[in-house]
Scaffold this motif. Structure first.
Motif: not given
Length: 171
Positions: A84-87, A134-137, A102-107
């Motif tokens: 929910r955060f990322a999407a 996290l892998a759902l980039r 967003l990728a930096r946040y996920l890392d």
């Protein structure tokens, strides 16, 4: 390489929020934990700049999203929170959502939760749950693209696919 700093010990209940006083206490505990995370990153050999980037990203997720918006316990990860955060949350709270940012946040989220796992604040199973989200980039990249292309009243359908609030649609 083990950390050379004294470890601050927390228990899961230290991150529960029910009142405003709890939220202030939890925020302070999160700050302390994030400072410890930052020190750990530097002791692991990262440059201060890279350690700062990861600590900032973890701080954004933990304090702005997890604690303030979702009012969740960081030591009790739940399915769907990272997604929910990322999407949705990041995309709708950012003027120009971008997958690189967003990728930096996920890392940062991944590094932070590995840090929590190393300190036994979360289990290996909880870390795996987070890592799967996290892998759902590619999915997150598609959500950003779809959001930027929204027209008319398409937002409701877009948000229903991954709603901000648990229990309001598919996650």
């Amino acid at each position: 390489m083990p950390d050379q700093q004294p470890q601050i010990v927390f228990v899961h209940d230290d991150f529960e929020c029910e009142t405003l006083e709890d939220e202030l206490r939890v925020d302070e505990r999160c700050r302390t934990l994030l400072q410890q995370f930052y020190s750990h990153l530097q002791l692991s050999g990262l440059t201060p700049e890279k350690a700062s980037e990861l600590a900032y990203g973890a701080d954004y997720y933990v304090r702005d999203y997890l604690i303030d918006f979702s009012q969740q316990n960081l030591a009790r990860p739940q399915a769907g929170l990272v997604k929910r955060f990322a999407a949705t949350w990041y995309i709708t709270r950012t003027l120009e959502p971008d997958m690189t940012v967003l990728a930096r946040y996920l890392d940062a989220i991944e590094a932070f939760y590995r840090f929590l796992r190393d300190r036994h604040l979360i289990s290996a199973e909880e870390l795996q749950l987070i890592e799967a989200e996290l892998a759902l980039r590619d999915y997150y990249h598609g959500r950003i693209r779809q959001f930027l292309e929204l027209k008319g009243d398409g937002y409701d359908a877009w948000e229903r696919e991954c709603p901000l609030q648990e229990g309001k649609g598919a996650v």
